[in-house]
Design a protein around this motif. Structure first.
Motif, PDB file in Angstrom:
ATOM      1  N   UNK A  15      -1.466  40.719 -10.722  1.00  0.00           N
ATOM      2  CA  UNK A  15      -1.974  41.313 -11.785  1.00  0.00           C
ATOM      3  C   UNK A  15      -3.370  41.883 -11.555  1.00  0.00           C
ATOM      4  N   UNK A  71      -5.733  43.000 -13.168  1.00  0.00           N
ATOM      5  CA  UNK A  71      -6.821  42.553 -14.214  1.00  0.00           C
ATOM      6  C   UNK A  71      -6.686  41.080 -14.285  1.00  0.00           C
ATOM      7  N   UNK A  72      -7.199  40.176 -13.100  1.00  0.00           N
ATOM      8  CA  UNK A  72      -7.101  38.765 -12.922  1.00  0.00           C
ATOM      9  C   UNK A  72      -8.645  38.292 -12.980  1.00  0.00           C
ATOM     10  N   UNK A 102     -12.048  37.249 -14.144  1.00  0.00           N
ATOM     11  CA  UNK A 102     -12.785  37.171 -15.548  1.00  0.00           C
ATOM     12  C   UNK A 102     -14.000  38.394 -15.731  1.00  0.00           C
ATOM     13  N   UNK A 112     -16.549  38.638 -17.418  1.00  0.00           N
ATOM     14  CA  UNK A 112     -18.033  38.102 -17.178  1.00  0.00           C
ATOM     15  C   UNK A 112     -18.576  37.487 -16.006  1.00  0.00           C
ATOM     16  N   UNK A 113     -17.593  37.599 -14.901  1.00  0.00           N
ATOM     17  CA  UNK A 113     -17.994  37.133 -13.571  1.00  0.00           C
ATOM     18  C   UNK A 113     -18.206  38.062 -12.678  1.00  0.00           C
ATOM     19  N   UNK A 125     -18.737  36.094  -7.114  1.00  0.00           N
ATOM     20  CA  UNK A 125     -18.346  34.778  -7.604  1.00  0.00           C
ATOM     21  C   UNK A 125     -16.972  34.440  -7.768  1.00  0.00           C
ATOM     22  N   UNK A 126     -16.465  35.644  -8.369  1.00  0.00           N
ATOM     23  CA  UNK A 126     -14.788  35.392  -8.466  1.00  0.00           C
ATOM     24  C   UNK A 126     -14.017  35.060  -7.183  1.00  0.00           C
ATOM     25  N   UNK A 137     -15.413  33.891  -4.424  1.00  0.00           N
ATOM     26  CA  UNK A 137     -16.146  32.553  -3.839  1.00  0.00           C
ATOM     27  C   UNK A 137     -15.024  31.546  -4.354  1.00  0.00           C
ATOM     28  N   UNK A 138     -14.837  31.355  -5.495  1.00  0.00           N
ATOM     29  CA  UNK A 138     -14.257  30.517  -6.601  1.00  0.00           C
ATOM     30  C   UNK A 138     -12.873  30.119  -5.946  1.00  0.00           C
ATOM     31  N   UNK A 139     -12.284  31.292  -5.563  1.00  0.00           N
ATOM     32  CA  UNK A 139     -10.900  31.305  -4.979  1.00  0.00           C
ATOM     33  C   UNK A 139     -11.118  30.743  -3.501  1.00  0.00           C
ATOM     34  N   UNK A 181     -13.142  28.803  -2.049  1.00  0.00           N
ATOM     35  CA  UNK A 181     -13.537  27.306  -1.761  1.00  0.00           C
ATOM     36  C   UNK A 181     -12.463  26.533  -2.084  1.00  0.00           C
ATOM     37  N   UNK A 182     -11.253  26.743  -3.140  1.00  0.00           N
ATOM     38  CA  UNK A 182     -10.193  25.909  -3.315  1.00  0.00           C
ATOM     39  C   UNK A 182      -9.494  25.660  -1.999  1.00  0.00           C
ATOM     40  N   UNK A 207     -12.119  27.844   2.322  1.00  0.00           N
ATOM     41  CA  UNK A 207     -12.391  29.070   3.250  1.00  0.00           C
ATOM     42  C   UNK A 207     -13.765  29.358   3.025  1.00  0.00           C
ATOM     43  N   UNK A 265     -17.656  31.048   2.876  1.00  0.00           N
ATOM     44  CA  UNK A 265     -18.204  31.953   2.207  1.00  0.00           C
ATOM     45  C   UNK A 265     -18.292  33.403   3.052  1.00  0.00           C
TER      46      UNK A 265
END
Lengths: 321, 298
Positions: A80, A82-83, A85, A87-88, A92-93, A95-97, A99-100, A103, A105
């Motif tokens: 999709x 438009x996945x 968020x 306001x991010x 940052x988006x 990076x958050x993915x 890190x899980x 991987x 930076x």
């Protein structure tokens, strides 16, 4: 390699997938084609463990996706555009993915460069156009340098350059030995990018095979004729049983006695000589090729879930050609 | 065939990035601090602790000067934690939103694609949420203690003789812990309902509306005393009992136990009240995980 075996899924009373099976091989782009609502997205979500099927299995390199040790290295997915968020920031988006799956930076910067998003690193994803969101989604898919790519309508909203970029990306990934599963509702897009074809309609697989075979099979020639001498023409062609004649509505601007036909399976030159020999008048005599889009439409016709109602009367447009 | 075989990994000749719980936690930490709502709600949480403490402290000081009421150190401590019931709502909303924002932005699709282990995804989120809530509430309680001291210390007449030994610990660590549990419970509601409005309604309903409605049962006489007993086990009432740590103080007596007619409704001790709050959090969170693990993400 992506293997889908006998997937069936029902939402309420609606059977959205019915015994769907196909393979997306390594080193090839597999085009996954179907009208809107045919079950492409659902199939992809079943593959990625987001939807649990009633029956069947979906394997990625032999293992269900939910049991992969490193999901982002095994599959990069765009499900999709438009996945992210709103306001991010894009950075940052990603990076958050990243890190899980542990991987670094640095890889986030790499994929942002790769997808041409480096200049909008700090921009909130909510401000992105559809095309930029699509690039961000592709950037997310590439984070893990995945062995398989699953892209659901990745060219939607992209400009011409973006479309070419996605096409090259798919080709390059396949050339590196990865499996690429690319869904689309546009036959021409798939024909330009894919090696193999899987066509789905109303949750059932209608056809699998190579794009080359599909093109060969459907690259038949047609003869489009407008003539007042329909009787003579039928009589002339009656001797050849392989010839198929279909009457079509006549465009405006022709004389009142004109009738239009499509002739299939006849030799162009022979028919032209025959017309001359039998003194058949032709207002129009044109050689045409059945487009892939047309062949695909014929195949999926009747399997489309959302079809616009036909207008009561064909609009009279065009003129003498 | 297994993707975890080391031989297979080496065959790939490129770094393999493995999904780990630590990675999931780091990701959630990053998500938490990149959302504006986190900052707003945490600042509100600290502010509510401070403002409540100032108000109750002022009231206590005023009453003590008017009626020569005995005031002890236990009053300073319990005044510091009076913001907990408001704080409960704030961290509850944070807990709901941490989960439902994933659904409203559709980012749940990518979140569960990069981490298809849904229970691990939830646990990482819950851990980060609990840690953030704990820290913010800890700061809130410290600030509130300062406020309480400012307002009340002049009126302290009985010193520490009536103060339960556990009270400082319960206030400084128990209140933040209770806030963390509340946030995790609210996250469970968010996971079950997948809607911010629904989740917030659940939180407001369970934490404020339901207790006020059930409170009315004490007017109905002995036969309905059990409703008051049930009410005393709801999260917000359990929280009030827990943070009081059994102290007989001004702030505690405002929400004190009453008899209904001649019947004494069930009132857990502060320790059991803490356990009841923990049980609420565990049960609602577990239900949230179960729903998330089972339901399709369309």
């Amino acid at each position: 390699m992506i293997e889908i075996q006998g997937i069936t899924k029902t939402f309420g009373a609606n059977r959205v997938l019915d015994d769907v099976s196909f393979v997306a091989a390594n080193g090839a782009v597999t085009g996954f084609l179907g009208p809107n609502g045919a079950g492409k997205s659902t199939t992809m979500r079943v593959l990625l463990g987001l939807i649990t099927p009633d029956h069947g299995t979906a394997l990625i390199d032999g293992v269900p996706y939910t049991r992969q040790a490193s999901p982002m290295s095994s599959v990069g997915a765009v499900l999709d555009a438009k996945c992210a968020p709103r306001n991010r920031s894009a950075y940052a988006y990603l990076c958050a993915l990243a890190y899980t799956n542990n991987i670094a930076r640095g890889r986030v910067d790499e994929v942002m460069d790769l997808t041409g998003l480096a200049s909008v690193k700090k921009t909130k994803a909510g401000k992105f156009s559809l095309g930029m969101s699509q690039r961000l989604a592709i950037a997310a898919a590439l984070l893990g340098d995945p062995k398989n790519l699953v892209l659901d309508e990745p060219v939607n909203g992209l400009d011409a350059e973006g479309v070419k970029w996605v096409r090259d990306l798919c080709r390059n990934c396949a050339a590196q030995g990865r499996a690429v599963l690319l869904s689309s509702h546009l036959m021409n897009e798939v024909a330009l990018t894919a090696d193999n074809l899987v066509i789905i309609g109303e949750g059932r697989i209608l056809r699998t095979g190579t794009v080359a075979d599909f093109v060969k099979e459907h690259s038949r020639h047609l003869l489009s004729v407008v003539t007042p001498d329909a009787g003579k023409m039928h009589a002339m062609l009656a001797a050849s049983p392989t010839v198929r004649i279909t009457e079509k509505p006549v465009d405006s601007g022709y004389p009142a006695d004109a009738r239009a036909f499509e002739i299939e399976g006849a030799d162009f030159a022979a028919v032209a000589r025959g017309f001359a020999a039998h003194q058949i008048i032709a207002y129009q005599f044109v050689r045409q090729q059945v487009s892939l889009e047309q062949a695909y439409m014929e195949l999926t016709h009747g399997h489309a879930r959302y079809v616009a109602a036909q207008p009561a009367q064909q609009p009279q447009n065009g003129g003498a050609r | 065939m297994s993707a975890t075989q080391p031989a297979e990994r080496h065959a790939a000749h490129r770094p393999v990035h493995t999904l780990t719980f630590a990675g999931a936690v780091r990701s959630e930490w990053c998500k938490m601090w990149s959302a504006m709502s986190t900052y707003v709600l945490l600042v509100l949480c600290v502010a509510f602790f401070a403002v409540n403490s100032l108000m109750i402290g002022w009231l206590l000081n005023f009453m003590a000067s008017q009626e020569a009421m005995p005031v002890g150190m236990e009053d300073v401590w319990t005044t510091a934690s009076t913001g907990a019931t408001d704080g409960m709502l704030i961290v509850g909303i944070l807990g709901v939103m941490v989960m439902t924002s994933e659904y409203s932005s559709q980012s749940i699709i990518t979140s569960l694609t990069v981490n298809p282990r849904r229970a691990m995804f939830m646990d990482a989120k819950a851990l980060v949420l609990a840690a953030v809530t704990f820290l913010a509430s800890f700061v809130g309680v410290l600030v509130a203690w300062g406020c309480a001291w400012l307002m009340v210390h002049g009126a302290v007449s009985t010193g520490t003789q009536a103060m339960p030994a556990a009270l400082p610990w319960v206030t400084l660590l128990g209140v933040p812990l209770a806030m963390a549990l509340t946030a995790v419970m609210a996250m469970g509601f968010g996971a079950m309902l997948r809607s911010t409005v629904g989740g917030v309604l659940c939180v407001v309903g369970l934490f404020t509306l339901l207790p006020s409605i059930l409170q009315l049962a004490q007017l109905l006489g002995d036969r309905f005393a059990w409703i008051v007993s049930v009410n005393n086990c709801l999260p917000s009432r359990a929280l009030e009992s827990f943070i009081g740590a059994g102290a007989s103080s001004f702030a505690n007596s405002m929400g004190a136990v009453m008899t209904v007619g001649s019947t004494q409704p069930f009132q857990p001790t502060w320790g059991w009240a803490g356990v009841i709050l923990l049980a609420w959090a565990v049960a609602v969170y577990a239900a949230g995980v179960a729903v998330t693990a089972k339901r399709d993400v369309k």
